[in-house]
Enzyme design. Structure first.
Site, PDB file in Angstrom:
ATOM      1  N   ASP A  88       0.792  -1.251   0.000  1.00 48.35           N
ATOM      2  CA  ASP A  88       0.000   0.000   0.000  1.00 48.35           C
ATOM      3  C   ASP A  88       0.820   1.296   0.000  1.00 48.35           C
ATOM      4  O   ASP A  88       0.507   2.224   0.759  1.00 48.35           O
ATOM      5  CB  ASP A  88      -0.960   0.014   1.211  1.00 48.35           C
ATOM      6  CG  ASP A  88      -1.994  -1.108   1.158  1.00 48.35           C
ATOM      7  OD1 ASP A  88      -1.981  -1.896   0.202  1.00 48.35           O
ATOM      8  OD2 ASP A  88      -2.816  -1.201   2.101  1.00 48.35           O
ATOM      9  N   LYS A 133      -7.147  -4.945  -2.819  1.00 45.50           N
ATOM     10  CA  LYS A 133      -7.929  -5.434  -1.671  1.00 45.50           C
ATOM     11  C   LYS A 133      -8.812  -4.322  -1.147  1.00 45.50           C
ATOM     12  O   LYS A 133      -8.532  -3.141  -1.388  1.00 45.50           O
ATOM     13  CB  LYS A 133      -6.988  -5.931  -0.572  1.00 45.50           C
ATOM     14  CG  LYS A 133      -6.097  -4.835  -0.061  1.00 45.50           C
ATOM     15  CD  LYS A 133      -5.124  -5.333   0.966  1.00 45.50           C
ATOM     16  CE  LYS A 133      -4.255  -4.204   1.465  1.00 45.50           C
ATOM     17  NZ  LYS A 133      -4.986  -3.081   2.058  1.00 45.50           N
ATOM     18  N   CYS A 184      -2.058  -2.694   7.684  1.00 43.12           N
ATOM     19  CA  CYS A 184      -1.934  -3.688   6.608  1.00 43.12           C
ATOM     20  C   CYS A 184      -0.662  -4.530   6.711  1.00 43.12           C
ATOM     21  O   CYS A 184      -0.701  -5.727   6.432  1.00 43.12           O
ATOM     22  CB  CYS A 184      -2.039  -3.012   5.252  1.00 43.12           C
ATOM     23  SG  CYS A 184      -3.739  -2.505   4.930  1.00 43.12           S
TER      24      CYS A 184
HETATM   25  C1  VGL Z   1      -4.783   0.693   5.708  1.00 44.84           C
HETATM   26  C2  VGL Z   1      -6.309   1.671   7.113  1.00 44.84           C
HETATM   27  C3  VGL Z   1      -7.282   1.577   6.148  1.00 44.84           C
HETATM   28  C4  VGL Z   1      -3.379   0.227   5.486  1.00 44.84           C
HETATM   29  C5  VGL Z   1      -5.749   0.578   4.736  1.00 44.84           C
HETATM   30  O1  VGL Z   1      -2.961   0.093   4.307  1.00 44.84           O
HETATM   31  O2  VGL Z   1      -2.653   0.010   6.471  1.00 44.84           O
HETATM   32  N1  VGL Z   1      -5.077   1.229   6.893  1.00 44.84           N
HETATM   33  N2  VGL Z   1      -6.995   1.023   4.964  1.00 44.84           N
END
Ligand code: VGL
Ligand code: ZN
Length: 214
Positions: free
Chosen positions: A13, A111, A156
């Site tokens: 991410d 995702k 994540c």
């Molecule tokens: C994430 C919060 C919401 C992450 C993704 O990538 O850690 N955290 N969505």
């Protein structure tokens, strides 16, 4: 620690919304990029994940009217933290950070695209039963060890590492290649979770060149 052809680097991410200026900015989020660029050449295989939500996603505080970001709600699958709108499919915030340069990445795993389930882990959605398919992919590719770097360390990266280990992969989190949303609140718990699950923590400087392809 020497990398081998059975290792994969999972880059989690590294998207605009998780970097400074983004909708859910992780402090120093973009600082993971030079670390990832330093270690990526040591891996034969690189995979990226991309948080990829539809508008009105169940993890967005804005979907509830009366709720604020970072509050908790009970959903059908358990407690869920609410977030600012982030990583909406097709928006600039959902794109990878422009400085991230990993053209060799073999898979981009998206995702969080189901409207009613969030997905922190790259392996299972937050209901802990809906698989993303990553376990099967890694297994079929013959990978044995997963190294993780990216954002956010306390969400994540944390949940993906635990699930990688539970799926039977040796799992190593590259600590300097990660940044956290709220480390003060979560560090002790994450350390304990990693220790209990058998997830190792290391740093980019501990890695050395891969053994030659057989
Ligand atoms: C994430 C919060 C919401 C992450 C993704 O990538 O850690 N955290 N969505
Ligand atoms: Zn998200």
């Amino acid at each position: 620690m020497q990398t081998t052809p059975h290792d994969v680097l999972l880059v989690v991410d590294v998207q605009n919304d998780f970097c400074p200026g983004g909708a859910l900015a992780v402090p120093e989020g973009d600082a993971v990029i030079p670390v990832i660029h330093r270690v990526a050449p040591l891996f034969h295989h690189v995979i990226l994940t991309q948080d990829w939500h539809p508008e009105g996603h169940t993890s967005f505080a804005s979907s509830y009217g009366t709720r604020k970001p970072f509050e908790q709600v009970e959903l059908s699958y358990g407690p869920q933290t609410l977030w600012p709108d982030h990583c909406i499919q097709g928006t600039p915030g959902a794109e990878f950070h422009p400085a991230l340069h990993l053209p060799q990445a073999e898979l981009i795993l998206r995702k969080g695209f189901r409207p009613h389930v969030d997905s922190y882990s790259a392996f299972f959605e937050n209901d802990h039963t809906t698989p993303t398919g990553l376990d099967g992919y890694l297994r079929e590719r013959g990978f044995r060890r997963v190294f993780l770097a990216g954002l956010a360390y306390d969400y994540c990266v944390h949940y993906s590492a635990i699930d990688a280990r539970r799926a039977g992969f040796e799992t190593v989190v590259l600590r300097d290649g990660c940044r956290a949303i709220d480390l003060a609140a979560s560090e002790a718990r994450i350390r304990a979770d990693f220790a209990e699950a058998g997830v190792l923590e290391s740093t980019s400087g501990q890695l050395s060149r891969p053994t030659p392809e057989p």
